[in-house]
Design a protein around this motif. Structure first.
Motif, mmCIF file in Angstrom:
data_model
loop_
_atom_site.group_PDB
_atom_site.id
_atom_site.type_symbol
_atom_site.label_atom_id
_atom_site.label_comp_id
_atom_site.label_asym_id
_atom_site.label_seq_id
_atom_site.Cartn_x
_atom_site.Cartn_y
_atom_site.Cartn_z
ATOM 1 N N GLY A 202 24.585 71.265 44.492
ATOM 2 C CA GLY A 202 24.255 71.029 45.860
ATOM 3 C C GLY A 202 22.901 71.287 46.316
ATOM 4 N N ASP B 140 36.518 67.307 52.716
ATOM 5 C CA ASP B 140 34.841 67.771 52.864
ATOM 6 C C ASP B 140 34.764 68.840 53.523
ATOM 7 N N SER B 141 33.341 69.402 53.792
ATOM 8 C CA SER B 141 33.250 70.726 54.542
ATOM 9 C C SER B 141 33.417 70.249 55.975
ATOM 10 N N SER C 84 28.950 73.784 41.653
ATOM 11 C CA SER C 84 28.638 72.946 43.005
ATOM 12 C C SER C 84 27.727 73.501 43.619
ATOM 13 N N ALA D 251 31.317 75.042 49.920
ATOM 14 C CA ALA D 251 32.342 75.132 50.710
ATOM 15 C C ALA D 251 33.415 73.939 50.686
ATOM 16 N N GLY D 252 32.541 72.831 50.247
ATOM 17 C CA GLY D 252 33.388 71.596 50.073
ATOM 18 C C GLY D 252 34.304 71.680 48.853
ATOM 19 N N LEU E 271 27.025 73.673 51.572
ATOM 20 C CA LEU E 271 27.828 72.735 51.919
ATOM 21 C C LEU E 271 28.623 72.360 50.526
ATOM 22 N N ALA E 272 27.961 72.317 49.417
ATOM 23 C CA ALA E 272 28.736 71.953 48.123
ATOM 24 C C ALA E 272 29.863 73.027 47.870
ATOM 25 N N ALA F 195 34.436 79.944 53.961
ATOM 26 C CA ALA F 195 33.753 78.638 54.070
ATOM 27 C C ALA F 195 33.273 77.909 55.170
ATOM 28 N N GLY G 137 29.066 67.819 50.658
ATOM 29 C CA GLY G 137 30.397 68.727 50.650
ATOM 30 C C GLY G 137 31.350 67.802 50.060
ATOM 31 N N VAL H 121 29.433 76.535 56.469
ATOM 32 C CA VAL H 121 29.379 75.258 57.033
ATOM 33 C C VAL H 121 28.752 75.680 58.501
#
Lengths: 333, 273
Positions: A285, A89-90, A281, A75-76, A72-73, A241, A259, A245
């Motif tokens: 995360g 955000d994600s 990240s 991807a964000g 999630l981090a 990404a 994210g 997610v």
């Protein structure tokens, strides 16, 4: 965003999630506390219940927390760069909404864990497919993808509303509500494979291509003037990404804020260069979600839904970052 | 290095009005070619065609005799660089990281800048005099410094020809002069520049040749002294100008502040004092 302090991503950052995961394994409601868990971990006896609990229940769950947090981090972080917007955000591409609808539909018609996981993933992919198919025709600029993503989110949110509306309020609706709050209680060795494989693919691509991701933060014309074919690159990054997610939401339900907030913390730490930002990240995360999941499963006699925890902590964290950002810009007194 | 537009035409929409009509322009190593003209006269469009970002509907853009459109984007980027008019970075990349993006045509999708790329970045920073600011975020630079960063990025690209879109739009006179001093030095050191500008006065000072555009067509082209005259300026901008020569031989463009009717009867070009 904040004036970056460009520390090198030290070994510490990568050691952090591993160390925290190890500590997390020692915490749990069963057994006589951390000390006993530590001893049983290194005991040679095979019949030790605590030890078996650690390996068969806590370890897969902790692993899932690490991977979902990293997914999630990362991807964000990547999507914020791609959309040139630090508030993204994600959830932006409608993937989460698609997954939520798919999972809840599966709960409605079946209820088996496998069906839920599969349904979530399947509809997450449909959401990305819609965004990319429509977005590509309209030029696949960040603005177009953003708007089509909002449309896809709205579509699946509406469909989710329909599922809730027709769900049996005594049996199905509570299950739907609980799933939507997010949690890693369902993570077992038997169902971790999709998460591990797809996360390796997605994170692998983003980490390998991380220098090139910097080019996506430029305008399309600028990137093109550097000889980069922007649209295929952007689509590849969106797919990677989205994969992260989709697989995360399928495994853990709706977990917000990771994210959005984690990439900001990482950026304040290592700067905006994706060479350091993407791994930082992911590591951060992973570390944060492991800690939160440990709290979620041990703080109260019953489990606290993880999405509630990330929300409760994410909001103040976000506001602190916002204040710091405005101070750096000289806009806040 | 020779970049040449040969009677190019361009329309933004198929069968739409032409935004450029049979425009020609040549720039070679050592030269600073200015493109002047009113808002909407086609300066930016011409630059984007010279950069290969858009393709002419008629005519051709050639780089050392070779069709620009025949090059891959990557090959083209190694030879022609663009300094865009607007760069308002969202994220606070450092000077060094920004200049390093100029190595994008040399670095593969799955790799990162290597030793050679880092050397190219060092040289580019040195060439524009930004080595001391290398770790500063570009969000905390002055407008003039930012322009230099983007020029350095073009140098790191290895581009022998740089296209600057209104580089001094937001600069005070001192920074404007500082920027063009760097551009001149780089031109003398073996680069070619095309500069789209709103300032005929700058062209008098720094250009080696000038092209005036009006409504997408060429109005005048040649040396600054030949092209920057009261007649051409009136035609280009729809108002009266004086081109004056100072006591040290320096020339300047001054708008005539008399009313339009009086101006039309007066001389359009005059040397003085």
């Amino acid at each position: 965003m904040r004036p970056p302090r460009r520390r090198n991503v030290s070994l510490l950052l990568y050691a952090l999630p591993v160390a925290l995961a190890f500590v997390a394994l020692l915490f749990g409601r069963y057994g006589g506390g951390v000390g006993e868990a530590f001893r049983s971990l290194f005991s040679s006896g095979t019949g030790d219940l605590l030890r078996s609990l650690i390996f068969h229940v806590r370890l897969p769950r902790t692993l899932a927390a690490l991977v979902v947090g990293a997914d999630l981090a990362a991807a964000g972080a990547v999507l914020q760069g791609l959309f040139r917007n630090p508030l993204v955000d994600s959830r932006i591409l409608g993937v989460s909404s698609g997954a939520a609808f798919g999972a809840c539909l599966a709960i409605l018609v079946s209820g088996s864990a496998v069906a839920v996981q599969t349904g979530a993933f399947f509809f997450a992919l449909i959401a990305v497919a819609i965004v990319l198919a429509v977005g590509w025709r309209l030029g696949a600029t960040p603005l177009v993808l953003l708007l089509v993503g909002i449309a896809a989110s709205a579509l699946f949110d509406a469909l989710l509303g329909l599922v809730k509306y027709v769900a049996d309020p005594l049996s199905k609706l509570p299950a739907i509500t609980y799933w939507l709050l997010g949690g890693l209680g369902g993570a077992q060795w038997s169902n971790l494979a999709p998460l591990l494989v797809l996360s390796t693919l997605g994170l692998g691509f983003l980490i390998l291509a991380r220098w090139r991701l910097n080019v996506l933060t430029l305008s399309d014309d600028e990137a093109a003037s550097l000889g980069v074919r922007v649209r295929p690159l952007r689509v590849a990054v969106v797919v990677a990404a989205s994969l992260l997610v989709a697989t995360s939401v399928s495994q853990a339900g709706m977990i917000g804020w990771i994210g959005l907030v984690v990439p900001h913390i990482a950026r304040a730490w290592v700067g905006p260069d994706h060479v350091r930002l993407v791994p930082a990240s992911a590591a951060l995360g992973a570390a944060i979600l492991v800690v939160l999941d440990t709290v979620a499963r041990t703080a109260l006699p019953g489990e606290i839904p993880l999405g509630i925890l990330t929300g409760l902590l994410g909001v103040p964290a976000f506001l602190i970052l916002l204040v710091g950002y405005l101070r750096a810009k000289g806009a806040a007194r | 290095m020779k970049l040449e537009a040969d009677r190019i035409s361009y329309a933004y929409r198929r069968r739409g009005a032409l935004s450029l009509r049979r425009v020609s322009l040549t720039v070679e190593t050592g030269e600073i070619a200015f493109v002047l003209g009113a808002n909407g006269s086609g300066k930016s469009t011409l630059l984007s065609l010279l950069a290969g970002m858009r393709h002419p509907a008629a005519g051709a853009v050639r780089l050392d005799g070779q069709l620009l459109d025949a090059l891959t984007p990557r090959e083209r980027a190694k030879r022609v660089g663009v300094v865009p008019q607007f760069h308002d970075p969202v994220f606070s990349f450092s000077v060094e990281e920004t200049v390093a993006l100029g190595r994008a045509p040399y670095v593969g999708l799955f790799s990162r800048p290597g030793r050679e790329d880092k050397l190219a970045v060092e040289r580019a920073l040195d060439a524009v005099g930004l080595t001391a600011l290398r770790r500063r975020p570009t969000t905390r630079l002055s407008g003039g410094e930012r322009q230099l960063v983007w020029i350095a990025r073009g140098l790191a690209q290895g581009a022998g020809c740089l296209l600057l879109d209104e580089p001094t739009a937001h600069l005070d006179p001192q920074h404007e002069h500082g920027l063009f001093a760097v551009v001149r030095r780089l031109a003398a050191g073996g680069a070619a520049f095309v500069v789209a500008s709103h300032h005929p006065g700058s062209a008098l000072l720094y250009a080696t040749r000038v092209t005036f555009l009006k409504n997408g067509a060429m109005l005048s082209s040649g040396s600054p002294a030949e092209t920057i005259t009261g007649d051409v300026l009136r035609e280009a901008y729809g108002m009266e100008f004086l081109v004056v020569t100072g006591s040290e031989g320096e020339r300047a463009v001054v708008p005539r502040l008399r009313s339009a009717s009086a101006a039309s009867t007066g001389g359009s070009s005059r040397t003085g004092p």
